[in-house]
Every structure is written in structure tokens, then in C-alpha cells.
Design an enzyme around this catalytic site. Structure first.
Site, mmCIF file in Angstrom:
data_model
loop_
_atom_site.group_PDB
_atom_site.id
_atom_site.type_symbol
_atom_site.label_atom_id
_atom_site.label_comp_id
_atom_site.label_asym_id
_atom_site.label_seq_id
_atom_site.Cartn_x
_atom_site.Cartn_y
_atom_site.Cartn_z
ATOM 1 N N ASP A 152 89.559 35.369 -8.124
ATOM 2 C CA ASP A 152 90.620 35.016 -9.044
ATOM 3 C C ASP A 152 90.428 35.962 -10.231
ATOM 4 O OD1 ASP A 152 92.588 33.378 -10.283
ATOM 5 O OD2 ASP A 152 90.998 32.465 -11.478
ATOM 6 N N ASP B 107 87.459 30.207 -11.105
ATOM 7 C CA ASP B 107 86.950 29.339 -12.163
ATOM 8 C C ASP B 107 87.502 27.930 -12.023
ATOM 9 O OD1 ASP B 107 89.529 29.708 -12.883
ATOM 10 O OD2 ASP B 107 89.127 30.427 -14.904
ATOM 11 N N ASP C 298 92.918 26.856 -9.307
ATOM 12 C CA ASP C 298 92.621 27.375 -7.969
ATOM 13 C C ASP C 298 91.697 26.492 -7.129
ATOM 14 O OD1 ASP C 298 90.258 28.019 -9.214
ATOM 15 O OD2 ASP C 298 90.771 30.138 -9.456
HETATM 16 P P1 ADP Z 1 94.986 33.713 -12.799
HETATM 17 O O1 ADP Z 1 95.423 33.789 -11.396
HETATM 18 O O2 ADP Z 1 94.937 35.065 -13.447
HETATM 19 O O3 ADP Z 1 93.701 32.969 -12.974
HETATM 20 P P2 ADP Z 1 96.726 31.446 -13.426
HETATM 21 O O4 ADP Z 1 97.167 31.177 -12.038
HETATM 22 O O5 ADP Z 1 95.835 30.447 -14.051
HETATM 23 O O6 ADP Z 1 96.108 32.913 -13.617
HETATM 24 O O7 ADP Z 1 98.013 31.586 -14.343
HETATM 25 C C1 ADP Z 1 99.025 32.506 -13.987
HETATM 26 C C2 ADP Z 1 99.961 32.806 -15.109
HETATM 27 O O8 ADP Z 1 100.646 31.613 -15.482
HETATM 28 C C3 ADP Z 1 99.296 33.298 -16.362
HETATM 29 O O9 ADP Z 1 99.114 34.691 -16.344
HETATM 30 C C4 ADP Z 1 100.307 32.861 -17.422
HETATM 31 O O10 ADP Z 1 101.353 33.812 -17.492
HETATM 32 C C5 ADP Z 1 100.856 31.580 -16.863
HETATM 33 N N1 ADP Z 1 100.182 30.411 -17.430
HETATM 34 C C6 ADP Z 1 99.378 29.557 -16.756
HETATM 35 N N2 ADP Z 1 98.919 28.585 -17.566
HETATM 36 C C7 ADP Z 1 99.409 28.848 -18.786
HETATM 37 C C8 ADP Z 1 99.287 28.233 -20.071
HETATM 38 N N3 ADP Z 1 98.539 27.147 -20.269
HETATM 39 N N4 ADP Z 1 99.961 28.796 -21.106
HETATM 40 C C9 ADP Z 1 100.690 29.884 -20.928
HETATM 41 N N5 ADP Z 1 100.839 30.505 -19.768
HETATM 42 C C10 ADP Z 1 100.230 30.014 -18.703
HETATM 43 MG MG MG Z 2 92.459 31.344 -13.035
#
Ligand code: ADP
Ligand code: MG
Length: 638
Positions: free
Chosen positions: A335, A529, A533
Site C-alpha cells: 500500500d 497500514d 486496506d
Molecule cells: P492509499 O492507497 O495511498 O493508502 P487510501 O486508499 O487510504 O490511500 O486513500 C485514497 C485516497 O482517498 C487518498 O489519496 C485521498 O485522496 C482520499 N482520501 C481517503 N481518506 C481521506 C480523508 N480522510 N480525507 C481526505 N481524503 C481522503
Molecule cells: Mg493506506
């Protein structure tokens, strides 16, 4: 050595001493001189019976008890039959007496058993010493006095006091005091960590310099130490395929060998191929070598050692089956946020729409993010600096992979990515800066965006290089972030594949596709983390979670937990897994090889009982010493 082992050892030493005296008397002809012939044979029968019974009476009792229970075929049974058989050879006057061998087999068998028990106790002890991180009290202040209480009695929100030199008993936040923390017990890392009021503290660390007042955020039972201990205690329940194989093997192997020994003792003399005494003796020798204890003990001990060694480095493996799977990993899926990158975003730019103000935009975003655990939310709150008044916030909804929505001062605030905006029908416009863009809309109107950027973790690039060097075919990154950010990180780290703009369910699909492409023994590990996921963690062959930053759900769902959030520990975990598997197979091949060789020699009449007992005990001792190597991971400590 514990008390029981000491008594056991003394018993063996006594028996050995008597055995040596009787053996010397017999060899020197003293028995013949006193008792004459054939009186000397009966005298030595009785005399050898003494050390035999002193050393082995418990084995005889155990064998008898197992036979009554219908579980006859174990090593006690093999030893009992073989030794009683050797003594019974006295009824065959055509052959030399074999009482000395009978007594010796029992003696050395017990020496081997004692060694095994010592080795197992030793590795258990070193693991529990390492895991000796559970403090048995917490200090609380009562009427200006410090009193020690059971950590279980401390309520969430209570203030506990940790003095220098003490272990932090419960997770919490520092309210008062400045100090250095030693986190070595949790992470294997001995660099001290500086803490001051406001810092999160996990239990198990040692407070080194100052007095700390800590407001607890979790009950003792859910604190980091308790969770770690639980994981380690339950680890031995999840058995590796190899371990199960050995158990099953021992189950049919012992009866088979006993049968073979019986045939060997009976069939050739019936066919007139030699004397009864000669073949019975070969059959008895057969029984002695065939004892499977070297395998039955050393294989689980190796896994136990591997898990223990890994935990010294702050890598918690939840069972030997996962250690075995880790050794076969050839695809590692990461991730992005919080795993390969730090997860502490800094604000690069704030672009409010023409009629708005940057501070107001940041304030609205920080309030909307007030309740989220996502690294983005934490960073936005940090950038805002001002106090967040939770009373102004209502109706918070977090849409994983999209962003959040909340009522702030009665106005609907949305903070998230393009998808979130599109979903709510808000027009937005892009930003030409590279970074994660947080669009903000207030009451349906676009208010502007905040561009934030994350840095990759220090050891991330090295991790990918190490994994490739270790033979991992594919290192893949999955992220919900924008493609340009993802590609920049992918290039910087040398990843083989990058997939961006994925929602949590898309990540599951991506992992399933990668799983379908696995070949042969190859396995897939997912490292995350746990924020958004957790489903992927369970879906992968081996789910690896970042422990310190990761969510509780992730630590539950994961098979392996990296306590210090360093991706490089996944490479280290794989090295330990492979070393453990190498040791396991060395032991299996070595033990079976030597046994088969002696079995063949015994059948041919070329091995006597002396060789058999040394073969059996010697193999067990060597296999156990080898197994204990699995625990030593010093060289892997970075
Ligand atoms: P990653 O796969 O990089 O770990 P996530 O799946 O957790 O990222 O989140 C994907 C996207 O969703 C982030 O890049 C952001 O644009 C948006 N996002 C998720 N959670 C939040 C939040 N709490 N506030 C703002 N944007 C969010
Ligand atoms: Mg993440």
C-alpha cells in the site's frame, strides 16, 4: 535447569555411575570369579537391572499407561520393547548376554530426553525473557502519593505516572514531563525516542530519563504489550504444513517400524536363515534407531525459534504456517500511504477559490477531518494548528478511498478527491502541482483545494532492492492516490508495477488478479497500514501490517505485524523465514538419512545396539542444536 530437570539429571548420573561399575566388574571378570559360570550371567542380569530401573522406570510406566489407553506406538513403547527385549536375550544361551546394551539404551535415551527438555525450556525462556515486557503494576497518584495498582484496574483516561527505569504499562498520551524512551523491546531498535507532552506512547517501552505523566487511551488488555503477548502465546497453535506433516509421519511411522522389526525378528529364522537370537537382536536394534524423537522435537523447535528470533527484531509472526508461507513469497504488494511513504503529509499549497480565504479553507477541512484516523486527516489537523472545537461538528461520514463529509457549523463540508466531488456533483478543477489534492466543497459549492505531499520512508528504496535481491519477482504498489503521485513514487523506489486511483474494493480485486498470476509455490504478501486496506490483508497469502501506526483492525487481520513501521522489516522477516525453513529441512533430511542408514545396517546385521543408541541420541542432539540456531538473528539486526 528447573527442579524437576535437576532431579532427573541426578537420577541419570547415579544410574550411569552404577552402570559403569557393573560394566567394569563384568569386563574385568570379577563377576565370573565370584559367581562362577553360568552364575555370572544371572548376577550381571540382576546388577544391570539396577541402573536400568533407576534411569528408566518412568519410561516403563509411561509405556504401560499408553498401552492401556490404546495409544501404544510412541517412543516410550519403542524403548521399552527394545530394552526389555535385550534383557530377555538371556534366555538364548547360544548368544552373548545383552543386558549391558539394554541398560545403556535406556540410559542414553534418557540423556537425550533430558537434553531435549532443557533445550525446549531454554528457548521458551529466552522468548519469554524477550517478551518480558508486561509490567505488573502501574503507578497512580492518590492524595499526593504514588501508589502501585494492578494495571487492569486503571480506567481509560486515568493519569498514570511512569518513573525513570520503569516500563510504560498502558498506551496513552503524555500530559506532563519530558523524557527519552527505549523502544528496543518492541522494535529491536535501540535509538532512544524523545517524548514531550502531547506525544503518543505505547506500552512496553522503557522510560529512561524523566518522570512522565500519561493519560491512558486504552485499557490494559487492549494496550500494545497485552496484544503482543497474546499474539506470541497463540503463535504455536497455528502449525506449519511441515510440522503437521511430521506429526502425521510419526503416527504411521512408529507402528510401521515396529511391524518391520517384528517381521525381521521372526521371518528369517522361520525360513531357516540363521539363529533366532541373531535375528531378534537385529529386530531390537531396529526399534532403537527408529525412534522419531529427533524430528518430532526439532521441527517445531525450529519454527518456535524462528518466531522468537523475529520478535526480537520487532516482527511478530502469528504462527509457523505464516513463517513457512513467507519463505515462499515472490510477489510483494505494498500500500502506498503510511506503508512506503511516511504518512505525515505536509501542506504544499492552499488554493482557495477567488472569493474565499486560505485560513478558512484549512479550518473547514481540519474540522471535517476531526474524527478520521487517516494519515491525511492527521496531517491536515496538524497543519491547521488552531484548536478544533468538536462541538461545532456533526454528521461525520468517512467514505474510504474518497474522503470525508461533515456538518461544520451547520454547513456541509466535503474534503476528498475527484471521486468524492464527482459523486456529490460538485464541479472542481485540477491543480498543476504534483501531490495529493484535497478538494473542499462547502454547501455544494467548490471552495478550493489543499495540495499535500508525503515523503517516502527512508528505507523504502533499500527494501525494494533487498526484496529483488532475495528473488522476489514483483514488487507492486497499490494506492488510492492520483496516478502522477503514484508514478513519481514508483520511479523513485524502483517498483515493478504501480496501480493508482484504487478504491479499497479495487485493491482487493487487484490483489486477486495478482494471486491468480502466482506460479507454483510462489506466494503473495500484502504490506499495508490497515487504513482502508484490512480486507486486502486477509485476502493475501500473507498479510503484513504496520503495527505502531496501523489500526487495531489491521493488527487483527494481519498474519505478520511489523512493530516499527519500517518496510525493510519485511525483507528481514523473509530472510528469517527462509533460514528457518532451511534449518527445518536440514534436520528432516539429516535425521531421516542417518536413521535409514543405520536401519539398513541393522537389518544386515552390521549395526549393534551401541551404534543404534548413539545414532538415535546423537541425531536428536545435533538436530536440536541446529534448531536452536533459528533463534539467533543477531546478524540480521540492522
Ligand atoms: P492509499 O492507497 O495511498 O493508502 P487510501 O486508499 O487510504 O490511500 O486513500 C485514497 C485516497 O482517498 C487518498 O489519496 C485521498 O485522496 C482520499 N482520501 C481517503 N481518506 C481521506 C480523508 N480522510 N480525507 C481526505 N481524503 C481522503
Ligand atoms: Mg493506506
Amino acid at each position: 535447569m528447573n527442579k524437576k530437570q535437576k532431579r532427573w539429571r541426578n537420577r541419570i548420573i547415579l544410574a550411569l555411575a552404577i552402570f559403569a561399575v557393573v560394566f567394569a566388574l563384568e569386563e574385568l571378570g570379577a563377576l565370573t570369579a565370584v559367581f562362577g559360570t553360568p552364575g555370572d550371567v544371572y548376577a550381571s542380569f540382576v546388577l544391570f537391572l539396577v541402573p536400568y530401573l533407576i534411569a528408566g522406570y518412568d519410561v516403563l510406566i509411561k509405556a504401560a499407561r499408553n498401552i492401556r489407553r490404546g495409544q501404544a506406538f510412541d517412543e516410550c513403547f519403542l524403548m521399552t520393547v527394545a530394552t526389555i527385549g535385550a534383557f530377555a536375550m538371556v534366555f538364548f544361551p547360544d548368544t552373548d548376554p545383552h543386558m549391558a546394551e539394554g541398560a545403556a539404551v535406556m540410559l542414553f535415551y534418557q540423556v537425550g530426553e533430558l537434553f531435549q527438555s532443557y533445550a525446549v525450556g531454554q528457548s521458551r525462556k529466552s522468548i519469554s525473557a524477550m517478551m518480558d515486557i508486561a509490567p505488573d503494576y502501574a503507578n497512580i497518584e492518590q492524595d499526593g502519593q504514588l501508589v502501585e495498582v494492578d494495571p487492569d484496574e486503571v480506567q481509560v483516561g486515568d493519569i498514570i505516572v511512569v518513573k525513570p527505569g520503569e516500563r510504560v504499562p498502558i498506551d496513552g498520551v503524555v500530559t506532563e514531563g519530558v523524557s527519552q524512551l527505549d523502544t528496543a523491546a518492541l522494535t529491536g531498535e535501540s535509538v532512544p525516542r524523545h517524548v514531550e507532552p502531547g506525544a503518543d506512547i505505547i506500552s512496553g517501552c522503557i522510560n529512561m530519563t524523566g518522570i512522565l505523566h500519561i493519560r491512558t487511551t486504552k485499557p490494559f488488555g487492549e494496550s500494545t504489550v497485552s496484544r503482543i503477548l497474546e499474539l506470541v502465546e497463540n503463535a504455536s497453535e497455528k502449525k506449519a504444513r511441515t510440522e503437521n506433516f511430521i506429526t502425521r509421519f510419526a503416527r504411521w511411522y512408529t507402528p510401521l517400524v515396529t511391524g518391520a522389526a517384528a517381521l525381521l525378528a521372526v521371518v528369517p529364522p522361520l525360513l531357516g536363515m540363521g539363529s533366532w537370537s541373531d535375528w531378534i537382536l537385529r529386530g531390537l536394534t531396529f526399534l532403537v534407531v527408529s525412534c522419531p524423537c529427533a524430528l518430532v522435537i526439532s521441527v517445531p523447535l525450529s519454527f518456535f525459534g524462528g518466531i522468537g528470533g523475529a520478535s526480537k527484531l520487532g516482527i511478530l509472526v502469528k504462527g509457523s504456517n505464516y513463517l513457512e508461507l513467507l519463505a515462499h513469497v515472490d510477489t510483494v504488494v505494498f500500500d502506498k500511504t503510511g506503508t512506503l511513504t511516511d504518512g505525515t503529509f505536509s501542506v504544499v499549497a492552499i488554493h482557495p477559490e477567488a472569493d474565499a480565504d486560505a485560513d478558512a479553507l484549512l479550518s473547514a477541512a481540519a474540522h471535517a477531518e476531526a474524527f478520521s484516523d487517516h494519515p491525511i486527516a492527521v496531517s491536515v489537523r496538524e497543519a491547521y494548528r488552531g484548536a478544533i472545537d468538536r462541538a461545532r461538528i456533526a454528521e461525520v461520514v468517512e467514505e474510504s478511498g474518497h474522503g470525508v463529509s461533515a456538518l461544520v457549523d451547520g454547513r456541509r463540508v466535503l474534503v476528498g478527491n475527484d471521486k468524492l466531488m464527482a459523486e456529490h456533483g460538485t464541479a472542481w478543477h485540477d491543480c498543476d502541482l504534483t501531490g495529493t489534492v484535497l478538494h473542499v466543497s462547502i454547501d455544494g459549492a467548490y471552495a478550493g483545494h489543499i495540495v499535500i505531499a508525503d515523503v517516502v520512508k527512508e528505507d523504502a528504496a533499500q527494501t525494494i532492492r533487498d526484496l529483488h535481491a532475495a528473488g522476489v519477482r514483483r514488487c507492486v504498489m497499490l494506492t488510492g492516490d492520483r496516478a502522477d503521485v503514484a508514478e513519481a513514487v514508483g520511479r523513485e523506489l524502483g517498483l515493478d508495477e504501480v496501480h493508482a486511483q484504487l478504491l479499497p474494493q479495487d485493491k482487493v480485486e487487484a490483489v486477486e488478479r495478482l494471486l491468480a498470476e502466482e506460479r507454483g509455490e510462489g506466494r503473495l504478501a500484502f504490506v499495508g497500514d490497515g487504513i482502508n486496506d484490512a480486507p486486502v490483508l486477509t485476502r493475501a497469502d500473507v498479510g503484513v501490517a504496520m503495527g505502531a501506526m496501523g489500526s487495531d483492525a489491521a493488527i487483527e487481520a494481519a498474519d505478520v505485524v511489523l512493530m516499527d513501521d519500517k518496510p525493510s522489516n519485511i525483507a528481514r522477516a523473509m530472510r528469517i523465514a527462509r533460514k528457518t525453513m532451511r534449518i527445518v529441512w536440514q534436520n528432516i533430511v539429516f535425521a531421516l538419512g542417518v536413521k535409514v542408514l543405520i536401519l539398513v545396517l541393522a537389518a544386515l546385521g552390521l549395526a549393534n545396539m551401541w551404534l543404534a543408541v548413539f545414532g538415535d541420541v546423537g541425531v536428536a542432539v545435533i538436530a536440536i542444536l541446529n534448531a536452536m540456531r533459528a533463534m539467533r538473528v543477531g546478524a540480521d539486526r540492522a
